[in-house]
Structure formats: structure tokens, C-alpha cells
Scaffold this active site. Structure first.
Site, PDB file in Angstrom:
ATOM      1  N   TYR A 292      44.048  75.820  36.903  1.00  0.00           N
ATOM      2  CA  TYR A 292      44.479  74.425  36.800  1.00  0.00           C
ATOM      3  C   TYR A 292      43.313  73.522  36.407  1.00  0.00           C
ATOM      4  CZ  TYR A 292      49.198  75.341  38.281  1.00  0.00           C
ATOM      5  OH  TYR A 292      50.492  75.789  38.309  1.00  0.00           O
TER       6      TYR A 292
ATOM      7  N   HIS B 274      58.671  68.556  36.743  1.00  0.00           N
ATOM      8  CA  HIS B 274      57.758  69.553  37.302  1.00  0.00           C
ATOM      9  C   HIS B 274      56.467  68.944  37.847  1.00  0.00           C
ATOM     10  CE1 HIS B 274      59.926  72.840  34.716  1.00  0.00           C
ATOM     11  NE2 HIS B 274      60.614  72.474  35.771  1.00  0.00           N
TER      12      HIS B 274
ATOM     13  N   CYS C  73      40.445  70.402  53.991  1.00  0.00           N
ATOM     14  CA  CYS C  73      40.222  69.543  55.151  1.00  0.00           C
ATOM     15  C   CYS C  73      39.061  70.120  55.962  1.00  0.00           C
ATOM     16  CB  CYS C  73      41.482  69.458  56.009  1.00  0.00           C
ATOM     17  SG  CYS C  73      41.208  68.603  57.581  1.00  0.00           S
TER      18      CYS C  73
ATOM     19  N   CYS D  79      40.679  71.355  59.755  1.00  0.00           N
ATOM     20  CA  CYS D  79      41.629  72.463  59.937  1.00  0.00           C
ATOM     21  C   CYS D  79      41.667  73.422  58.749  1.00  0.00           C
ATOM     22  CB  CYS D  79      43.032  71.920  60.195  1.00  0.00           C
ATOM     23  SG  CYS D  79      43.809  71.194  58.737  1.00  0.00           S
TER      24      CYS D  79
ATOM     25  N   GLU E 246      61.250  76.912  16.200  1.00  0.00           N
ATOM     26  CA  GLU E 246      61.627  78.325  16.422  1.00  0.00           C
ATOM     27  C   GLU E 246      62.963  78.378  17.160  1.00  0.00           C
ATOM     28  OE1 GLU E 246      59.665  80.798  15.460  1.00  0.00           O
ATOM     29  OE2 GLU E 246      57.958  79.539  14.887  1.00  0.00           O
TER      30      GLU E 246
HETATM   31  P1  OAD Z   1      57.620  77.215  26.475  1.00  0.00           P
HETATM   32  O1  OAD Z   1      56.187  77.585  26.214  1.00  0.00           O
HETATM   33  O2  OAD Z   1      58.484  78.218  27.143  1.00  0.00           O
HETATM   34  O3  OAD Z   1      58.333  76.837  25.107  1.00  0.00           O
HETATM   35  C1  OAD Z   1      57.736  75.983  24.167  1.00  0.00           C
HETATM   36  C2  OAD Z   1      58.736  75.733  23.070  1.00  0.00           C
HETATM   37  O4  OAD Z   1      58.194  74.765  22.189  1.00  0.00           O
HETATM   38  C3  OAD Z   1      59.071  76.971  22.230  1.00  0.00           C
HETATM   39  O5  OAD Z   1      60.478  77.077  22.080  1.00  0.00           O
HETATM   40  C4  OAD Z   1      58.405  76.665  20.877  1.00  0.00           C
HETATM   41  O6  OAD Z   1      59.134  77.212  19.770  1.00  0.00           O
HETATM   42  C5  OAD Z   1      58.470  75.152  20.855  1.00  0.00           C
HETATM   43  N1  OAD Z   1      57.465  74.496  20.003  1.00  0.00           N
HETATM   44  C6  OAD Z   1      56.233  74.944  19.652  1.00  0.00           C
HETATM   45  N2  OAD Z   1      55.598  74.039  18.891  1.00  0.00           N
HETATM   46  C7  OAD Z   1      56.437  72.974  18.767  1.00  0.00           C
HETATM   47  C8  OAD Z   1      56.356  71.705  18.118  1.00  0.00           C
HETATM   48  N3  OAD Z   1      55.260  71.344  17.455  1.00  0.00           N
HETATM   49  N4  OAD Z   1      57.407  70.870  18.202  1.00  0.00           N
HETATM   50  C9  OAD Z   1      58.527  71.229  18.882  1.00  0.00           C
HETATM   51  N5  OAD Z   1      58.660  72.404  19.525  1.00  0.00           N
HETATM   52  C10 OAD Z   1      57.629  73.272  19.478  1.00  0.00           C
HETATM   53  O7  OAD Z   1      57.586  75.842  27.293  1.00  0.00           O
HETATM   54  P2  OAD Z   1      58.717  75.136  28.171  1.00  0.00           P
HETATM   55  O8  OAD Z   1      60.073  75.370  27.594  1.00  0.00           O
HETATM   56  O9  OAD Z   1      58.279  73.758  28.429  1.00  0.00           O
HETATM   57  O10 OAD Z   1      57.195  75.011  34.270  1.00  0.00           O
HETATM   58  O11 OAD Z   1      58.608  75.925  29.523  1.00  0.00           O
HETATM   59  C11 OAD Z   1      59.389  75.503  30.581  1.00  0.00           C
HETATM   60  C12 OAD Z   1      58.649  75.582  31.863  1.00  0.00           C
HETATM   61  O12 OAD Z   1      58.137  76.910  31.995  1.00  0.00           O
HETATM   62  C13 OAD Z   1      57.402  74.745  31.926  1.00  0.00           C
HETATM   63  O13 OAD Z   1      57.673  73.398  32.260  1.00  0.00           O
HETATM   64  C14 OAD Z   1      56.655  75.432  33.022  1.00  0.00           C
HETATM   65  C15 OAD Z   1      57.004  76.869  32.805  1.00  0.00           C
HETATM   66  O14 OAD Z   1      57.420  77.488  33.953  1.00  0.00           O
HETATM   67  C16 OAD Z   1      56.375  74.949  35.310  1.00  0.00           C
HETATM   68  O15 OAD Z   1      55.186  75.139  35.230  1.00  0.00           O
HETATM   69  C17 OAD Z   1      57.096  74.610  36.568  1.00  0.00           C
END
Ligand code: OAD
Length: 242
Positions: A66, A119, A148, A151, A215
Site C-alpha cells: 500500500y 471501496h 498504538c 496496546c 477491452e
Molecule cells: P480491473 O483491473 O479488474 O479492470 C480494469 C478494466 O479497465 C479492464 O476491463 C480494462 O480493459 C479496462 N481499461 C484499461 N484501460 C482503460 C482505459 N484507458 N479506459 C477505460 N477502461 C480501461 O479493475 P476493476 O474492475 O476496478 O477492489 O476492479 C474491481 C475491483 O477489484 C477493484 O476496485 C479492487 C479489486 O478488488 C478492491 O480493492 C476492494
């Protein structure tokens, strides 16, 4: 069906909702989660990093992951897609509900008001275990992570991990928006993580739902239109004229 059609729907929508995922920030230089080569999880499985068990088992390792992401975010800026959304919201107060899975804070930095951050926010920390009086009586002592002094309770990123509940009030507001909107734009998400992806399906059942993604995604089957393009490329074209 085309860009012109969706632009018309945007113009006609009394209530517009936008659901964004990691692809929204790709053109700002923030890696997505699931890109096989460069994604944030390229070398790890999500369950090894983004869970409470992972944090308790490999605390410094997860904290460092992180910390690396926080450090990278200092060097990035909102892109034309973030700006188009913020400008639309300011031009049309109360018409747009912006829901994001992203924890990067770029929508907020672009000036979008009232972002529903499903999130959480990576810039903030919270206590791992319920804080006792000692935890809040004095600042945490530095470390990976800070803790802390009395604790030993640990600080952790204020994001939602796998297996955790989303913030109830935020999810309720997002669900209400998904049901009430005439049109939802679903931008830059693979659509594999629920309940976020369910919001797009709800919107598709009540009104129109449009996927914006270069995609294929898991939500294409439910979309009324799929626009193959990027967030920074397409959102200004969809939103700037209304
Ligand atoms: P992903 O990494 O799963 O998906 C990213 C998406 O963005 C893919 O479908 C790509 O094709 C698309 N993409 C890439 N470049 C792009 C662009 N320039 N414009 C538009 N789209 C583009 O990410 P998320 O769907 O956000 O949660 O993942 C969902 C959750 O999975 C995240 O919020 C995270 C993870 O678990 C937590 O951390 C709780």
C-alpha cells in the site's frame, strides 16, 4: 448504435449515473488490478494482499504494498475523463451520481462533488482492531505499519478488502442511484467484483447501461451499447456537449 446515440441519451437523461473502475485511471498512469503483465496484482494473487488475514499474516509486506501505491499516486494527476465528469457535475448540479470502485482519489481531485467511493480511500488509515482509549489518546508510533504505543493495535489502510462489507450508507446510495437513473455509464471496470458490478446490472434492468472499455468486460452482455474506447478518449466526447 454509436457514440452519437449515447451522446443523445446523455443529453436526454434526467438522472445519469457513472460507475468507474481501475481503467478510469489507467491514462493517469495508475496500473489496473488485473492487467496480466503490469497490473497491481501481476506478481501476487489478490487473496495474498487485499484481505485482513493477509495483513495479519504478512503485515509489513502488505503495508509496504500500500505504501508503494500511495507513493506512486503522488506523481499522478486526473485525466481528461476525470475532468469531463467533474465539469459535467458542476454544470448540472444534482443530475449525476458518480460511483467509483477506485481508492485513488482522482475523481475527488478533479473536483467531482459527492463521490460514492465504494471501496474507500487509500490515502486514509484506520485501526485494525476496535480502538481502545489508549489508541486515540496519543498519536500512533511510527512503523510498518504505525501502531498504538500501549496496546499494539495496528493502523491499516481505510480500503475495503476481500471479504469485508462495503460502507453501508455508500452502497445504499449507489443502489438507489442505479435504480433511479435513466442511464448508467460503466467505465473502465472488468465487472468481476460484486456488489459493484451488480450496480451496472441493476441499472441495465431499470434503464439504459453503456459500457466504456477498450477491452471486453463481464458486463458487456448486459449493456445496451458497448463503446470500445478509453475513458480519457470517450468521456469528453460523451459529456462535454451537454
Ligand atoms: P480491473 O483491473 O479488474 O479492470 C480494469 C478494466 O479497465 C479492464 O476491463 C480494462 O480493459 C479496462 N481499461 C484499461 N484501460 C482503460 C482505459 N484507458 N479506459 C477505460 N477502461 C480501461 O479493475 P476493476 O474492475 O476496478 O477492489 O476492479 C474491481 C475491483 O477489484 C477493484 O476496485 C479492487 C479489486 O478488488 C478492491 O480493492 C476492494
Amino acid at each position: 448504435m454509436s457514440l452519437a446515440q449515447v451522446r443523445e441519451w446523455v443529453g436526454a437523461a434526467r438522472r445519469l449515473a457513472v460507475l468507474t473502475g481501475a481503467g478510469m485511471s489507467a491514462e493517469s498512469g495508475v496500473p489496473t488490478f488485473r492487467d496480466a503483465q503490469t497490473g497491481l496484482w501481476a506478481k501476487f494473487r489478490p487473496e495474498e494482499l487485499a484481505t485482513e488475514n493477509a495483513f495479519r499474516a504478512n503485515t509489513a509486506h502488505v503495508w509496504d504494498w500500500y505504501a508503494m501505491r500511495r507513493e506512486k499516486l503522488k506523481g499522478v494527476a486526473p485525466n481528461a475523463g476525470h475532468r469531463a465528469l467533474a465539469e459535467f457535475a458542476l454544470r448540472h448540479p444534482g443530475r449525476l451520481t458518480l460511483i467509483t470502485q477506485n481508492v485513488d482519489g482522482l475523481h475527488q481531485r478533479a473536483g467531482s462533488p459527492d463521490v460514492l467511493a465504494l471501496h474507500g480511500n487509500i490515502a486514509q488509515d484506520k485501526w485494525l482492531d476496535a480502538p481502545r482509549r489508549c489508541c486515540t489518546a496519543q498519536p500512533p508510533v511510527d512503523g510498518r505499519p504505525p501502531r498504538c504505543a500501549v496496546c499494539g493495535n495496528l493502523r491499516r489502510p481505510a480500503v475495503v478488502w476481500f471479504g469485508e462489507m462495503l460502507p453501508v450508507d455508500v452502497l445504499e446510495a449507489a443502489e438507489a442511484a442505479a435504480q433511479a437513473c435513466d442511464l448508467m455509464l460503466v467505465v473502465g471496470t472488468s465487472g468481476v467484483v460484486y456488489p459493484a458490478a451488480g450496480l451496472a446490472r441493476t441499472a441495465a434492468a431499470h434503464g439504459r447501461m453503456v459500457v466504456v472499455n477498450p477491452e471486453p468486460s463481464d458486463l458487456d452482455d448486459a449493456a445496451h451499447v458497448v463503446l470500445r474506447g478509453t475513458a480519457a478518449g470517450l468521456l469528453p466526447q460523451l459529456l462535454a456537449h451537454t
